[in-house]
Motif scaffolding. Structure first.
Motif, PDB file in Angstrom:
ATOM      1  N   ASP A   1      70.517 -45.080 -28.189  1.00  0.00           N
ATOM      2  CA  ASP A   1      69.891 -43.838 -27.719  1.00  0.00           C
ATOM      3  C   ASP A   1      70.173 -43.620 -26.236  1.00  0.00           C
ATOM      4  OD1 ASP A   1      68.841 -43.232 -30.186  1.00  0.00           O
ATOM      5  OD2 ASP A   1      66.913 -44.204 -29.800  1.00  0.00           O
ATOM      6  N   TYR A   2      70.142 -44.709 -25.469  1.00  0.00           N
ATOM      7  CA  TYR A   2      70.417 -44.610 -24.032  1.00  0.00           C
ATOM      8  C   TYR A   2      71.858 -44.149 -23.785  1.00  0.00           C
ATOM      9  CZ  TYR A   2      71.267 -46.118 -19.216  1.00  0.00           C
ATOM     10  OH  TYR A   2      71.632 -46.157 -17.899  1.00  0.00           O
ATOM     11  N   LEU A   3      72.807 -44.765 -24.476  1.00  0.00           N
ATOM     12  CA  LEU A   3      74.217 -44.411 -24.278  1.00  0.00           C
ATOM     13  C   LEU A   3      74.496 -42.970 -24.698  1.00  0.00           C
ATOM     14  CD1 LEU A   3      75.978 -47.682 -25.506  1.00  0.00           C
ATOM     15  CD2 LEU A   3      75.854 -46.825 -23.159  1.00  0.00           C
ATOM     16  N   LEU A   4      73.920 -42.544 -25.814  1.00  0.00           N
ATOM     17  CA  LEU A   4      74.144 -41.173 -26.278  1.00  0.00           C
ATOM     18  C   LEU A   4      73.502 -40.160 -25.339  1.00  0.00           C
ATOM     19  CD1 LEU A   4      73.613 -41.649 -30.131  1.00  0.00           C
ATOM     20  CD2 LEU A   4      75.763 -41.371 -28.908  1.00  0.00           C
ATOM     21  N   GLY A   5      72.336 -40.514 -24.778  1.00  0.00           N
ATOM     22  CA  GLY A   5      71.699 -39.623 -23.807  1.00  0.00           C
ATOM     23  C   GLY A   5      72.511 -39.498 -22.530  1.00  0.00           C
ATOM     24  N   VAL A   6      73.072 -40.611 -22.062  1.00  0.00           N
ATOM     25  CA  VAL A   6      73.905 -40.583 -20.855  1.00  0.00           C
ATOM     26  C   VAL A   6      75.192 -39.792 -21.111  1.00  0.00           C
ATOM     27  CG1 VAL A   6      75.276 -42.017 -19.287  1.00  0.00           C
ATOM     28  CG2 VAL A   6      72.973 -42.722 -19.911  1.00  0.00           C
ATOM     29  N   ALA A   7      75.756 -39.929 -22.318  1.00  0.00           N
ATOM     30  CA  ALA A   7      76.963 -39.174 -22.651  1.00  0.00           C
ATOM     31  C   ALA A   7      76.684 -37.668 -22.626  1.00  0.00           C
ATOM     32  CB  ALA A   7      77.477 -39.600 -24.032  1.00  0.00           C
ATOM     33  N   ASP A   8      75.517 -37.259 -23.127  1.00  0.00           N
ATOM     34  CA  ASP A   8      75.149 -35.839 -23.081  1.00  0.00           C
ATOM     35  C   ASP A   8      74.893 -35.369 -21.651  1.00  0.00           C
ATOM     36  OD1 ASP A   8      75.352 -35.545 -25.817  1.00  0.00           O
ATOM     37  OD2 ASP A   8      73.241 -36.002 -26.183  1.00  0.00           O
ATOM     38  N   LEU A   9      74.450 -36.286 -20.800  1.00  0.00           N
ATOM     39  CA  LEU A   9      74.209 -35.947 -19.391  1.00  0.00           C
ATOM     40  C   LEU A   9      75.468 -35.409 -18.720  1.00  0.00           C
ATOM     41  CD1 LEU A   9      72.656 -36.133 -16.622  1.00  0.00           C
ATOM     42  CD2 LEU A   9      73.461 -38.515 -16.517  1.00  0.00           C
ATOM     43  N   THR A  10      76.627 -35.916 -19.106  1.00  0.00           N
ATOM     44  CA  THR A  10      77.874 -35.503 -18.448  1.00  0.00           C
ATOM     45  C   THR A  10      78.129 -34.005 -18.609  1.00  0.00           C
ATOM     46  OG1 THR A  10      79.179 -36.062 -20.415  1.00  0.00           O
ATOM     47  CG2 THR A  10      78.876 -37.788 -18.769  1.00  0.00           C
ATOM     48  N   GLY A  11      77.736 -33.452 -19.743  1.00  0.00           N
ATOM     49  CA  GLY A  11      77.893 -32.015 -19.942  1.00  0.00           C
ATOM     50  C   GLY A  11      77.000 -31.209 -19.012  1.00  0.00           C
ATOM     51  N   GLU A  12      75.790 -31.703 -18.779  1.00  0.00           N
ATOM     52  CA  GLU A  12      74.875 -31.013 -17.863  1.00  0.00           C
ATOM     53  C   GLU A  12      75.387 -31.098 -16.421  1.00  0.00           C
ATOM     54  OE1 GLU A  12      72.671 -29.188 -19.089  1.00  0.00           O
ATOM     55  OE2 GLU A  12      72.830 -29.981 -21.119  1.00  0.00           O
ATOM     56  N   LEU A  13      75.994 -32.223 -16.064  1.00  0.00           N
ATOM     57  CA  LEU A  13      76.536 -32.359 -14.715  1.00  0.00           C
ATOM     58  C   LEU A  13      77.718 -31.413 -14.505  1.00  0.00           C
ATOM     59  CD1 LEU A  13      76.383 -36.234 -14.224  1.00  0.00           C
ATOM     60  CD2 LEU A  13      74.839 -34.506 -13.315  1.00  0.00           C
ATOM     61  N   MET A  14      78.508 -31.212 -15.567  1.00  0.00           N
ATOM     62  CA  MET A  14      79.602 -30.261 -15.470  1.00  0.00           C
ATOM     63  C   MET A  14      79.073 -28.848 -15.233  1.00  0.00           C
ATOM     64  SD  MET A  14      81.857 -28.095 -17.535  1.00  0.00           S
ATOM     65  CE  MET A  14      81.419 -28.533 -19.186  1.00  0.00           C
ATOM     66  N   ARG A  15      77.983 -28.487 -15.926  1.00  0.00           N
ATOM     67  CA  ARG A  15      77.372 -27.163 -15.719  1.00  0.00           C
ATOM     68  C   ARG A  15      76.781 -27.048 -14.311  1.00  0.00           C
ATOM     69  NH1 ARG A  15      75.786 -28.782 -20.856  1.00  0.00           N
ATOM     70  NH2 ARG A  15      76.807 -27.607 -22.516  1.00  0.00           N
ATOM     71  N   MET A  16      76.229 -28.154 -13.811  1.00  0.00           N
ATOM     72  CA  MET A  16      75.683 -28.136 -12.457  1.00  0.00           C
ATOM     73  C   MET A  16      76.791 -27.883 -11.437  1.00  0.00           C
ATOM     74  SD  MET A  16      73.240 -30.934 -10.548  1.00  0.00           S
ATOM     75  CE  MET A  16      74.497 -31.981  -9.863  1.00  0.00           C
ATOM     76  N   CYS A  17      77.989 -28.416 -11.710  1.00  0.00           N
ATOM     77  CA  CYS A  17      79.126 -28.153 -10.822  1.00  0.00           C
ATOM     78  C   CYS A  17      79.442 -26.665 -10.760  1.00  0.00           C
ATOM     79  CB  CYS A  17      80.355 -28.908 -11.328  1.00  0.00           C
ATOM     80  SG  CYS A  17      80.388 -30.626 -10.851  1.00  0.00           S
ATOM     81  N   ILE A  18      79.452 -26.021 -11.916  1.00  0.00           N
ATOM     82  CA  ILE A  18      79.757 -24.595 -11.968  1.00  0.00           C
ATOM     83  C   ILE A  18      78.733 -23.815 -11.150  1.00  0.00           C
ATOM     84  CG2 ILE A  18      79.953 -22.584 -13.481  1.00  0.00           C
ATOM     85  CD1 ILE A  18      80.864 -24.486 -15.693  1.00  0.00           C
ATOM     86  N   ASN A  19      77.463 -24.144 -11.345  1.00  0.00           N
ATOM     87  CA  ASN A  19      76.407 -23.448 -10.604  1.00  0.00           C
ATOM     88  C   ASN A  19      76.518 -23.710  -9.104  1.00  0.00           C
ATOM     89  OD1 ASN A  19      75.374 -22.529 -13.052  1.00  0.00           O
ATOM     90  ND2 ASN A  19      73.929 -24.230 -13.240  1.00  0.00           N
ATOM     91  N   SER A  20      76.844 -24.956  -8.739  1.00  0.00           N
ATOM     92  CA  SER A  20      76.939 -25.306  -7.318  1.00  0.00           C
ATOM     93  C   SER A  20      78.082 -24.561  -6.640  1.00  0.00           C
ATOM     94  CB  SER A  20      77.141 -26.819  -7.157  1.00  0.00           C
ATOM     95  OG  SER A  20      76.066 -27.533  -7.708  1.00  0.00           O
ATOM     96  N   VAL A  21      79.234 -24.518  -7.312  1.00  0.00           N
ATOM     97  CA  VAL A  21      80.393 -23.826  -6.746  1.00  0.00           C
ATOM     98  C   VAL A  21      80.091 -22.340  -6.597  1.00  0.00           C
ATOM     99  CG1 VAL A  21      82.794 -23.177  -7.154  1.00  0.00           C
ATOM    100  CG2 VAL A  21      82.048 -25.514  -7.582  1.00  0.00           C
TER     101      VAL A  21
END
Length: 255
Positions: free
Chosen positions: A151-171
């Motif tokens: 569950d921890y690994l799958l949650g962290v893997a999903d986190l990467t998608g949110e970080l990518m979206r955060m990049c778009i918003n930040s830029v």
């Protein structure tokens, strides 16, 4: 006949418990997603601390739901009911790790998450009204739920998608530092998942492709920002990011 009725009652009770856990997992998933949506506002909010405080309140509410799950599982083998709650736990890990990254620019450990999921009688009095069915838990007044490594690994893997979206918003808001910080972090996460490879659970290996895709999008955007950032107005940087993302999708046959 009496033995048959006893088995029927036991099976009915187990089925009812499973359905209650599915409902709680659904609630945990919904509230965790709302917390993630709230945290995405942090790139444009003038007061970051206010958003973080509000997100902590929301996560406390999620933990109250997890307390109810822990009480339902008190005295039971968690692995028999794991399928009912795994989706909610993965979403909670994603929300907690996203908040932790925003605060510290680092990854929260599984032990740190599990420490937050040890509940006392005082925690039980906040919101939950479902009593524990286990006499030993009543005496010691504590409940706990452990996040499994999968569950921890799958949650962290999903986190990467949110970080990518955060990049778009930040830029889009003219912040060109965050994408480089996220890119370095995603590279470390990807390296860690690469060590697992195909030796881990099937679900983890499936997430590896999505993780690699998110990393490629962020790295290509960082490349564009580094090479052309000085000649592109800040309000147009988000367009550069979007164009790079579309090009990668087309190359990989996704779009």
């Amino acid at each position: 006949m009496s033995s048959k009725e006893a088995f029927q009652q036991e099976l009915d009770a187990r089925h009812d418990k499973y359905e209650r856990l599915v409902k709680l997992s659904r609630d945990i998933t919904v509230e965790s997603k709302r917390t993630i949506f709230l945290l995405h506002r942090i790139t444009s909010a003038p007061d970051m601390e206010e958003i973080l405080t509000e997100s902590e309140i929301k996560l406390d509410g999620v933990r109250q739901k997890i307390l109810q799950v822990a009480q339902e599982l008190s005295g039971e083998d968690m692995h028999q009911f794991h399928r009912a709650i795994t989706t909610g736990l993965q979403e909670y890990v994603e929300a907690v790790s996203f908040q932790h990254f925003i605060k510290t620019r680092s990854l929260i450990s599984m032990d740190e998450i599990n420490k937050q999921l040890i509940f006392s009688m005082e925690d039980n009095g906040k919101e939950n009204k479902t009593p524990s069915s286990d006499a030993q838990d009543k005496q010691c007044g504590t409940w706990r739920l452990k996040i499994t490594p999968v569950d921890y690994l799958l949650g962290v893997a999903d986190l990467t998608g949110e970080l990518m979206r955060m990049c778009i918003n930040s830029v889009g808001n003219g912040d060109i530092d965050t994408p480089f910080e996220v890119s370095q972090f995603l590279r470390q996460v990807y390296d860690g998942f690469s060590f697992i490879g195909n030796t881990g659970p099937y679900e983890v290996s499936k997430k590896l492709y999505t993780l690699k895709q998110s990393l490629a999008k962020v790295e290509n955007a960082c490349y564009a920002l580094k090479v052309r950032g000085s000649e592109i107005p800040k309000h147009m940087l988000a367009d550069v990011f979007s164009v790079k993302t579309e090009m990668i999708d087309q190359e990989e046959g996704i779009s």
